[in-house]
Scaffold this active site. Sequence first.
Site, PDB file in Angstrom:
ATOM      1  CG  HIS B 326      -5.590  -1.515  11.261  1.00 36.60           C
ATOM      2  ND1 HIS B 326      -6.113  -2.749  10.969  1.00 36.60           N
ATOM      3  CD2 HIS B 326      -4.891  -1.665  12.405  1.00 36.60           C
ATOM      4  CE1 HIS B 326      -5.727  -3.611  11.896  1.00 36.60           C
ATOM      5  NE2 HIS B 326      -4.987  -2.976  12.779  1.00 36.60           N
ATOM      6  N   GLY B 327      -7.726   2.088   9.184  1.00 35.71           N
ATOM      7  CA  GLY B 327      -7.703   3.477   8.727  1.00 35.71           C
ATOM      8  C   GLY B 327      -8.247   3.635   7.330  1.00 35.71           C
TER       9      GLY B 327
END
Lengths: 292, 478
Positions: B326-327
């Site tokens: 996701h990041g």
Amino acid sequence: MKKFVSHFFKLLLLSVLVLIALDFMYTKIYSSARYNRSKVSWVKNISNETPLDYAVFGSSRAAFHIIPKQILEKTNQFGVNLAYPAATNLEIKLMVKHFLEEHEVKRIFIQVDKVYNKETIDPIAITPWMPYLRTDYVYNEIAKQDSLAFFKKYLPFYRYMLYDSKLGFRELSMAFIKEDKVEENLGFSGINGTMKKEATFRIKALENKKNRHLLEILEICKKNAIRCYFFTAPYYQTDFNTEVLKENLPNYMDFSKSINNISMFNDYQHLNIQGAKAFTDLFIGTYFENKK
Amino acid sequence: MLFNSIDFAIFLPIVFIGYWFVFMHSLKGQNILLLVASYVFYGWWDYRFLALIVFSTLVDFWIGNYLKKTTDTSKRKILLYTSVFVNIGLLGFFKYYNFFIDNFTAAFSFFGSDIQPNTLNIILPVGISFYTFQTLSYTIDVYRKKLEPTTDFIAFAAFVSFFPQLVAGPIERATHLLPQFKKKHAFNSKNAIDGLQQILWGLFKKVVIADNCAQFANDIFNNYPAYSSTTLLLGAFYFAFQIYGDFSGYSDIAIGTARLFGFDLMQNFALPYFSRDIAEFWRRWHISLSTWFRDYVYIPLGGSRGTKGNQIRNVFIIFLVSGFWHGANWTFIVWGFLNACYFLPIMLTNKNRVHTNIVAENSVLPSIKEGMQMGFTFFVTMIAWVFFRSENVTHAFLYLKQMGTFSLPFMEKLQLERFAFEIVPLIILLLTIEWFTRKKEHPLKGTKQPILASLILMLLIFVFGSFSKLQEFIYFQF
């Protein structure tokens, strides 16, 4: 494919009808005197039975500072405060025109200050004008600066969608739910806070030139035989130089350094209620004959 | 180009007309149109990043065909690793380079060695995490001989860049989507109307629920020290519905848009907030990513087979990798870790497949037990979202700490006129609609009054939608 195309166009047509109905309803409610949520719609609600002696225009620095009831009590002069937060010269001009469509007045007071040079639209202050976008003079002014003005005017409900946080459902429902105090106080709205930290605030020097909106207001006043006065409301300890205003505006009065008591300020450019009372007294002493 | 923008409202009908009226007799023409449209759609953000998609497409197309030609196991492995290296390498460089540099620097500084970080000013290409996983699935499936490599470059390129799901999924498998580019689509009005309805439902979730919640969730998370504990709880609640409305709304629009062109995309969300435990939640939330990790990471690692130790390791790997996907921020890793901690006891007690059907399948309302299970699952998920939303791990902990102080005033955000009191009723409306249509793929599917239902939905969008502050889709940043 025929079935889909038919479904799509039926839906499109019905949606457009819904949008037209919504636009009509929102405009009707916002521009109706009964549900006024801004001073722009309140203007229509001001009674013409009692002749108006004066009207005040400007930003929050006039809306929070001039108390028409106090003026009425002390001088018997009946007037209204039509200033509203964030309004700058263009919005003030619109308000003057809007007001004179409905009312007659002997003199008007316009608060000018550090935004004297501004000739562009204020994105916040223009919001209450959206329901009036189909009025020619409002549209013409906005269209000069806003590339979306055409769509806002002609696409039904688009203006209310774009300004949903200020003119959306929440605001609309408030017109029915929330008691309106604008009328009761003749347009004055006070603030209660007190400034705590002492400091000298720097204000950018003004450019020495005429402001086209204010010039236009002067022309309107001349045509309608209205006396127009400009003034600057108090600031707390600023280096604001008003020479440009004195040079360019007739009947100008500088109150910017007239109040120095910190307890009368909410912040460096807004008086609290106590300060507003003191300033209104000063205002009365300057502009009104004591008739009581 | 955002799905909720005027640009897209003009773009979509043009592509639709071209697809069904201009190129209706030519599959090749339709695929070329979709490819060009997809590149235009993507290039609308930044045309320079088109080079990355084209490069990734060329590499995987070539590798896929080479894999077909060679039977040599070691050569095949080298080809597979090349694809993985190129795709993950691109992703790693654009998404994680600065994160690793910063953390190495911090680690060296901790041990007293002061080094000068050499970070780069890198812009993350929109959707890179989605399309790299999609192309990877192609190469891996060809390598596993589950899929015949395609020799039609246009069809393959259109599969990689298919605009409805290019930037935020669903992450499609080549085995499911690629064959759809190879067969001629006949226009089906029923499907197209259904697609239109799903687009509307997605818009409702995005513009009415997510974007309204976003304004207040953002304000509360950005100024959390100034708010009472109940307001922070409200902030976490708003964010839970912001991310759900945002991402599932996007997926609905993507699936509906694809359906307009006769394509079938996989379901990405299946009412996750009606889950009775965290295992069920993960079978219902971002299904295309969860199943991707399951098929290409978890099962190859051994899945739930082997020793308890291996099982625990696999669960943590899958959730931590999922979080990191996701990041490049520790918040996502902690979020993944937390979910692994939620999931582990259920898996170790073999209860992870207890709830495979929809809740209250044969009744109108849930039982008290089911209601409590859903409430508890939602609550723990909401706590994990605090890490997902916070700027850094410290903020998340401070947010949760303050949330636990039970300070007054009670939900001050709800008491102020300026703050949208209508959001909570709208969330209740969303949940009510979803509850009573929970056996359908989306609430408007198969409705007897499609025009009336669509019209009501549009009215809600017009009146309650948030348009003044157009919010990007959260998952674009991933």
